[in-house]
Enzyme design. Structure first.
Site, PDB file in Angstrom:
ATOM      1  N   LEU A 261       0.857  -1.183   0.000  1.00  0.00           N
ATOM      2  CA  LEU A 261       0.000   0.000   0.000  1.00  0.00           C
ATOM      3  C   LEU A 261       0.892   1.231   0.000  1.00  0.00           C
ATOM      4  O   LEU A 261       1.979   1.222   0.594  1.00  0.00           O
ATOM      5  CB  LEU A 261      -0.899   0.032   1.241  1.00  0.00           C
ATOM      6  CG  LEU A 261      -2.075  -0.941   1.290  1.00  0.00           C
ATOM      7  CD1 LEU A 261      -2.691  -0.936   2.699  1.00  0.00           C
ATOM      8  CD2 LEU A 261      -3.129  -0.599   0.250  1.00  0.00           C
ATOM      9  N   ASP A 262       0.439   2.302  -0.639  1.00  0.00           N
ATOM     10  CA  ASP A 262       1.183   3.560  -0.609  1.00  0.00           C
ATOM     11  C   ASP A 262       1.241   4.099   0.817  1.00  0.00           C
ATOM     12  O   ASP A 262       0.372   3.780   1.648  1.00  0.00           O
ATOM     13  CB  ASP A 262       0.513   4.602  -1.508  1.00  0.00           C
ATOM     14  CG  ASP A 262       0.618   4.239  -2.979  1.00  0.00           C
ATOM     15  OD1 ASP A 262       1.587   3.551  -3.342  1.00  0.00           O
ATOM     16  OD2 ASP A 262      -0.267   4.643  -3.753  1.00  0.00           O
ATOM     17  N   PRO A 263       2.227   4.936   1.125  1.00  0.00           N
ATOM     18  CA  PRO A 263       2.319   5.501   2.482  1.00  0.00           C
ATOM     19  C   PRO A 263       1.038   6.191   2.933  1.00  0.00           C
ATOM     20  O   PRO A 263       0.646   6.101   4.104  1.00  0.00           O
ATOM     21  CB  PRO A 263       3.478   6.499   2.364  1.00  0.00           C
ATOM     22  CG  PRO A 263       4.350   5.912   1.305  1.00  0.00           C
ATOM     23  CD  PRO A 263       3.400   5.309   0.298  1.00  0.00           C
TER      24      PRO A 263
END
Length: 297
Positions: A39-41
């Site tokens: 997942l993206d930050p």
């Protein structure tokens, strides 16, 4: 030594998925941990990690369908298609005000079903051996080819008109490889006001739900899902006898192909341990992935 298993973690925002893996490695005292998709930050929600021998199961999880809850902001575009990027354009307030609810419904409907989606230029897709986001950050032009993905549900739960923008709270069911940021971008383009993602939460991967996930501060061995249980959730399960389990572990085929109702299944021995993943070969079964024998299920 830590036992093998699948670990469900509810990732908080502001850290990378690799940060979560690092935390899990420290908490469990092992380096052998992999993941079934990052997942993206900015994003929160479900990460599925494989620990020790259960990393072998990730192959069967990574391609599963997923569910996301997200917020799309119409009226502005960014270079990353999400709130972490730099704003590149902003629509006139009158243009945003002219976007009707019916137009939003039509724009979303056009992005539902099987679609050809161009991933975000800051995605992790490799272009000639380099990540697209590395090329984009270096100022190079990134042109990614469309990919066929399936968006089986794209529903608007709430529409909020806030000044010169429109916020859409949505839920998306989609195939693996679908970029929710790209959906936000493409809805905005279709409505000619621009759009980007401001919030993203993954709530489901296949049959695994974030409701069963541990927080990043509660990672512990007792949170692990056994390989047998996890494999049964992912591909279904069949019981095999002790002799059959031994033969499968030794690479031999066993009779009983009719026991499979799907393409493959988890073979579970009399002690409840995962032998491996089996597939049909005519009237027989063959193991296409074996678990280490010493791993208890």
């Amino acid at each position: 030594m830590v036992r093998a298993g699948i670990l469900l973690v509810d990732k908080p925002g502001g850290i990378t998925s690799h940060d979560v893996v690092a935390r899990a490695r420290r908490a469990l005292g092992t380096r052998k941990i992999g993941h079934a998709g990052t997942l993206d930050p900015m994003a929160t929600g479900l990460l599925v990690l494989g620990v020790e021998g259960a990393t072998r199961l990730l192959t069967y999880i990574v391609g599963a369908d997923k569910t996301y809850e997200a917020t799309i902001l119409l009226g502005a575009s960014t270079d990353s298609d999400d709130a972490d990027g730099v704003e590149t354009s902003r629509a006139d307030a009158a243009a945003v005000a002219a976007v009707t609810d019916d137009a939003i419904t039509e724009g979303i409907a056009a992005l539902t079903g099987e679609i050809d989606q161009v991933p975000s230029s800051v995605s992790a897709i490799k272009v000639q051996g380099r990540r697209a986001y590395d090329l984009a950050r270096a100022g190079e032009t990134v042109e990614l080819k469309p990919r066929r993905v399936t968006v089986s549900r794209f529903d608007v739960r709430e529409t909020r008109r806030e000044g010169a923008t429109i916020a859409l709270d949505v839920v998306v069911d989609c195939s693996s490889g679908t970029y929710i940021r790209a959906l936000a971008r493409d809805v905005g383009r279709a409505l000619r006001v621009g759009g980007h993602l401001t919030a993203l939460r993954r709530t489901r991967i296949g049959s695994f739900d974030v409701a069963a996930a541990a927080s990043i501060d509660d990672i512990a061995e007792d949170a692990l899902v056994t390989p047998a249980t996890a494999a049964a959730v992912v591909v279904g399960a069949i019981a095999v006898g002790a002799d059959e389990a031994r033969d499968l572990r030794h690479g031999k085929r066993i009779d009983g192909g009719g026991r499979l109702t799907g393409e493959r299944a988890a073979a579970i021995d009399p002690d409840g341990r995962l032998v491996g993943i089996v597939e049909r070969r005519g009237t027989q079964l063959k193991s296409v992935m074996n678990m280490p024998e010493e791993v208890a299920g």
